[in-house]
Design an enzyme around this catalytic site. Structure first.
Site, short mmCIF file in Angstrom:
data_model
loop_
_atom_site.label_atom_id
_atom_site.label_comp_id
_atom_site.label_asym_id
_atom_site.label_seq_id
_atom_site.Cartn_x
_atom_site.Cartn_y
_atom_site.Cartn_z
CG ASP A 128 40.01 3.40 17.09
OD1 ASP A 128 39.65 2.78 18.20
OD2 ASP A 128 39.41 3.24 16.03
NE ARG A 129 46.70 -2.35 20.80
CZ ARG A 129 46.18 -3.46 20.96
NH1 ARG A 129 44.73 -3.74 20.76
NH2 ARG A 129 46.89 -4.50 21.32
CE LYS A 130 37.24 0.01 17.36
NZ LYS A 130 38.09 0.81 16.55
CE1 TYR A 131 46.11 -0.92 24.40
CE2 TYR A 131 45.00 1.19 24.94
CZ TYR A 131 46.10 0.51 24.41
OH TYR A 131 47.32 1.01 24.22
#
Length: 474
Positions: free
Chosen positions: A302-305
């Site tokens: 869940d890096r949410k780039y």
């Protein structure tokens, strides 16, 4: 017959108040027409309004069993209001656009899942306005199978609605309305013949019934998915009979592995935040991948780039985490535009990319607007083969049954934490919000017995999924 006399009286009144016009016009659906019905003017004529509502009640509504009325916005709203008072039935209001504040609901009023709603409309040509209202009501779990209208233009609307399991009852058809006007010398035979020829030759476009993704099984949707990771995840869900994603927001690698050892057989996906792990090593990644293989679940980082394409590609491939080497899928914001999707897709040496595009968030007061959501979905339509799905909160965010709705913010009981995170119940998130994969974190990992709690969530979510695909939403 008294009702026939009153119908003729109504037809003449509609003609006299200029609600029926003859000439050259364009309908809402883009069709040229020699006759146009502008029933918006009836609000200025209480006697006409009263006669319409009385006739609809007597000829089309009396004896029907339903819980609510809903007028198609906006012309039908005053008629629906009068009918609601006459028949002593609850009225619901459908918004054309969801509010950007408060509850953000499309349907206003008090109702329960499984109750029946009768639609009220003025005129149908293609039936598209009635269908839009029907779909919004059905998304709320209401049963909608009938529409009562003033005029059917006989150009395909009734047939379109029948294909979507909505039967139409009208006061007038174009044919009998024209016959009444000829009978009472309001129009001549040439005008009537012109209209009859028009009806015979001109039809509205067919509205083909689409597959509602939330009513389709995971097996069927796996066949429809064009993204390899989406296909794998849907297959895992169907095979393991679980749609539960565990969010392991823990700072210790050993604690994460210990929890997954206990609950891995009950989940389809694990969601990590690798940058919060204080003792991160490549050994942790090896152990994580081993557990995923043994228990048959996928890994979502869940890096949410949310950076420019070049930077995101480096974040995905490089650094100490090398996310592309072990994560089956990642989360991505659409804020930078479609370049962020292209960047991840262009990374060499990655077998298959899974991308969950963030369309909505579950935190209170977040700044995502309706326009932002719409633009996010437009990006997804261009790159559907690269996308696994959306992180979102509502079933109507997207239609494509090959994509997956990942919904966070779930606990066995509704609540809100000290940081504005809003939690929904398994029933609400599955039946009302349309979630496919549901994310649970603290409800499991903070429990005294995660292995006991995970089964409660798994069974509650699967039970509501089965209820949903069976069509039994009561």
């Amino acid at each position: 017959m008294e009702s026939q006399h009153e119908l003729e009286e109504l037809a003449i009144k509609l003609y006299n108040i200029d609600a029926i016009k003859f000439g050259d016009f364009i309908t809402k659906t883009g069709l040229k027409t020699p006759v146009y019905f502008d029933l918006r003017v009836i609000v200025s004529y209480p006697d006409v309004m009263e006669l319409i509502s009385t006739l609809l009640h007597v000829t089309a509504i009396k004896g029907k069993d339903f819980d609510h009325l809903c007028g198609v916005p906006y012309t039908a709203l005053p008629i629906a209001t009068l009918l609601s008072v006459q028949v002593k039935k609850s009225m619901l209001l459908r918004r054309k656009e969801a509010k950007s504040y408060g509850t953000k609901k499309m349907i206003e009023g008090h109702y329960k899942v499984g109750e029946t709603c009768l639609i009220i409309e003025d005129v149908i040509t293609s039936g598209s306005s009635v269908l839009e209202t029907t779909q919004d009501l059905r998304k709320e779990g209401l049963k909608v199978n009938e529409a009562v209208i003033i005029l059917d233009r006989e150009q395909g609307g009734s047939e379109n609605l029948a294909r979507h399991e909505v039967q139409v009852k009208s006061l007038f058809t174009m044919t009998n309305l024209i016959e009444i006007l000829v009978k009472h010398n309001k129009i001549n035979i040439d005008t009537a013949n012109n209209v009859h020829s028009y009806i015979k030759e001109t039809h509205a476009p067919k509205i083909v019934k689409t597959q509602d993704r939330v009513l389709l099984s995971y097996e069927k949707r796996a066949e429809l998915a064009s993204n390899a990771v989406a296909k794998r995840l849907l297959t895992i869900m169907a095979t393991k009979k679980t749609n539960l994603c565990l969010s392991v927001d823990l700072t210790s690698a050993s604690n994460i592995l210990d929890v997954l050892e206990k609950v891995g057989e009950h989940i389809c996906l694990v969601k990590t935040h690798v940058d919060i792990i204080e003792d991160f090593t490549t050994d942790f990644i090896s152990s994580l991948k081993s557990l995923a293989k043994r228990f048959n679940f996928l890994i979502l980082e869940d890096r949410k780039y949310a950076d420019i394409g070049n930077t995101v590609a480096l974040q995905y491939l490089k650094g100490i985490y090398k996310v592309a080497e072990w994560a089956d899928c990642v989360t991505v914001h659409s804020l930078p535009g479609e370049g962020i999707i292209k960047a991840i897709a262009s990374c060499n040496g990655v077998n298959s990319q899974g991308i969950f595009l963030i369309a909505e968030m579950s935190s209170e007061g977040n700044l995502i607007t309706g326009d932002y959501i719409n633009e996010t979905v437009k990006i997804a339509e261009k790159y559907s083969s690269l996308l696994t799905g959306f992180v979102c909160q509502n079933r109507d965010t997207f239609k494509n049954p090959g994509l997956i709705q990942l919904t966070p913010g779930v606990q066995l009981e509704s609540s809100k934490d000290n940081f504005g995170q809003i939690y929904n119940t398994p029933e609400k998130v599955m039946l009302e919000k349309g979630a496919d994969v549901v994310v649970v974190g603290r409800g499991i990992i903070a429990a005294k017995s995660p292995e006991t709690e995970v089964i409660k969530y798994k069974e509650a979510l699967w039970k509501n999924y089965m209820k949903r695909v069976s069509g039994k939403m009561e």
